[in-house]
Design an enzyme around this catalytic site. Structure first.
Site, PDB file in Angstrom:
ATOM      1  N   LYS A 100      12.562  -2.413  32.145  1.00 50.29           N
ATOM      2  CA  LYS A 100      12.381  -1.038  32.318  1.00 50.29           C
ATOM      3  C   LYS A 100      11.116  -0.605  32.791  1.00 50.29           C
ATOM      4  CE  LYS A 100       9.447   2.095  28.886  1.00 50.29           C
ATOM      5  NZ  LYS A 100       8.904   2.920  28.139  1.00 50.29           N
TER       6      LYS A 100
ATOM      7  N   SER B 201      10.002   6.196  24.530  1.00 48.47           N
ATOM      8  CA  SER B 201      10.749   6.102  25.960  1.00 48.47           C
ATOM      9  C   SER B 201      12.301   4.707  26.698  1.00 48.47           C
ATOM     10  CB  SER B 201       9.570   5.487  26.759  1.00 48.47           C
ATOM     11  OG  SER B 201       8.696   5.095  26.927  1.00 48.47           O
TER      12      SER B 201
ATOM     13  N   SER C  30       8.208   2.556  21.369  1.00 51.05           N
ATOM     14  CA  SER C  30       9.122   2.451  22.435  1.00 51.05           C
ATOM     15  C   SER C  30      10.190   1.842  22.606  1.00 51.05           C
ATOM     16  CB  SER C  30       8.680   3.414  23.046  1.00 51.05           C
ATOM     17  OG  SER C  30       8.206   4.937  23.590  1.00 51.05           O
TER      18      SER C  30
END
Length: 513
Positions: free
Chosen positions: A98, A171, A195
């Protein structure tokens, strides 16, 4: 199935094939040992899939930047293998990371155009550890801008690998869709309020939110430090356990991890067995934690049918399942939303560690007017608040009450863990104005049950629970006491091995050639 064909100087000159789609760490390492695969060949196969499906075909838009040194690093790992074998438990395992996590040799943009091309010059602790285990970061993944939702000014929209018209949750949606579509083997996500588990649930992955002090956050942009953590996003429970082995444990750069000393087993793979649910007592939470979800809607009913089937499977596998009512469960989402006090202080302190960062404060970021409108509206509500405000005490007291109610319910019913749907509703369609409207009508995170884990600080594991009649993945979540990751993985593994719900998305089929 897509096959690799190549030769390596150290191996006999014969045809070599390996199916990359849905491959596991163990299968890759066995292929290395058998001479059927090289690291370079494996990496090339994933790069080909990224090229075919991320910006073309379904246009998943899950990848922020491909590691330009990936092939060179793969050749180095091949050379090391030729002389000494596997260099670690993650030898040449391509990781999707990420883009909230710093890498010294690749940009870290946080999903924002404001940090385009920014290189911090340091590795996060989690990056150092997976590299020491032999892993290779093949790419960094798009993320909801500054860690919320699935849209960012730096890249546009991440799409769900199972239906690109729908949102991938967030996210960590880029990691989720990327791993689900086999653009990388395993992934790292970040979980402040859900997330990791949200994206995992809606793309048929395993997602683990660890006990908060278990994994170092050093080198990761924070949101709310009392709930921020990172963890694995993988296609199998075994691979999640292997990745957790590499990243768990004390880091002096993140002192809260000192609480994990003495709590980390020799390996999280120990105890993973098909009979891992025998004699277990699970409390089923059926009440929606998102009170806005319509329990008569078709979406809710489709998800509920899969969850009821999953609960039946747990029982068939030897678990005793009992319905439980946690006092105040209807307040979980509201209490989580009370914490608007930590972000500005934490963000400013983090940016102060990066002297070359283009922006040094949360306020200066928002003053540019270039942050996605929905995200800017939410971040604006965080300005001017600190942990010294009276409202923060109100939040802490409410959070502690929920924590006590949860642990008391576990004690009263003699439970090993809770089980519930990660979402009570499938992900909705992406709104046409999601990049321009501060209030897009996309019903994002409808049916969200993820807040219980961050509020308590307890670990939670999401595993695939099948698909709705519309072909959309459903996630089943286990939540246990602090530092029970090994137990939760054991439960998830037994469920996974009996049900085999995971299947790859049809939008990213095997490549030919």
């Amino acid at each position: 199935m897509f096959a690799l064909a190549f030769t390596a100087a150290r191996l006999p000159l014969r045809a070599q094939t390996f199916t990359v789609e849905e491959a596991t760490i163990a299968e890759v390492h066995a292929a290395f040992q058998a001479g059927d695969l090289t690291c370079e060949g494996l990496v090339r196969s994933y790069l080909a899939r990224i090229d075919a499906y991320d910006k073309q075909g379904p246009r998943l838009n899950s990848i922020a930047i491909v590691n330009p040194e990936a092939l060179e690093e793969a050749r180095g790992l091949d050379a090391a293998f030729a002389t000494g074998g596997l260099i670690g438990p993650l030898h040449c395992i391509p990781v999707l990371l990420k883009d909230q996590v710093e890498t010294r040799d690749m940009p870290t943009t946080f999903g924002s155009v404001l940090f385009a091309g920014y290189v911090s010059g340091r590795d996060a602790t989690i990056v150092t550890r997976i590299k020491e285990a032999g892993a290779l970061i093949i790419a960094k993944t798009n993320m909801g801008e500054f860690a919320s939702r699935y849209v960012g000014s730096g890249f546009g929209i991440i799409r769900n690998a199972y239906d690109p018209r729908r949102n991938p949750s967030g996210s960590s949606g880029g990691t989720g869709s990327g791993v689900a579509a086999n653009l990388g083997m395993i992934g790292i996500g970040e979980d402040t309020g859900g997330s990791i588990r949200g994206p995992a649930a809606v793309v048929s992955l395993v997602g683990l939110r660890p006990t908060l002090p278990l994994v170092s956050r050093f080198g990761m942009m924070p949101a709310n430090p009392t709930t921020d953590t990172m963890g694995p996003m993988t296609r199998t429970v075994m691979d999640a356990a292997l990745l957790l082995d590499a990243i768990a444990g004390y880091d002096p750069n993140d002192p809260v991890t000192a609480y994990s000393v003495g709590e980390v087993p020799n390996s999280y793979t120990e105890g993973l067995a098909a009979d891992g649910l025998t004699g277990v007592r699970l409390g089923v939470i059926r009440d929606p934690m998102d009170r806005s979800v319509d329990t008569t809607s078709e979406g809710f009913q489709q998800v509920r049918a899969r969850i009821e089937a999953a609960i039946g499977a747990l029982s068939d596998l030897g678990a005793e399942v009992v319905d439980v009512d946690i006092p105040g469960i209807e307040r979980v989402a509201a209490v989580f939303g009370l914490n608007s006090y930590e972000t500005e202080e934490a963000t400013d302190a983090y940016l102060a560690e990066l002297p070359d960062a283009p922006y040094q404060t949360l306020a200066s970021i928002l003053l540019t007017g270039r942050v996605n409108p929905w995200r800017a509206r939410g971040m604006g509500d965080l300005l001017g608040k600190t942990t010294r405000d009276p409202g923060y005490l109100e939040y802490l007291l409410a959070r502690e009450q929920i924590r006590q109610d949860v642990i008391a319910t576990m004690a009263e019913h003699d439970l090993d863990a809770f089980v519930y749907a990660t979402f009570d509703h499938p992900p909705d369609l992406i709104a046409g104005d999601v990049e321009t409207n501060p209030a897009p009508d996309d019903r994002y995170a409808l049916g969200d049950n993820r807040s219980l884990s961050p509020l308590t600080g307890f670990p939670a594991l999401t595993v695939p629970a099948g698909f709705t009649a519309d072909g959309l993945p459903v996630g089943l979540e286990f939540l246990g006491r602090p530092f029970t990751e090994a137990m939760l993985l054991r439960f998830g593994y037994a469920f996974e091995q009996a049900t085999h719900h995971r299947r790859p998305p049809s939008t990213a089929p095997p490549l030919s050639g």
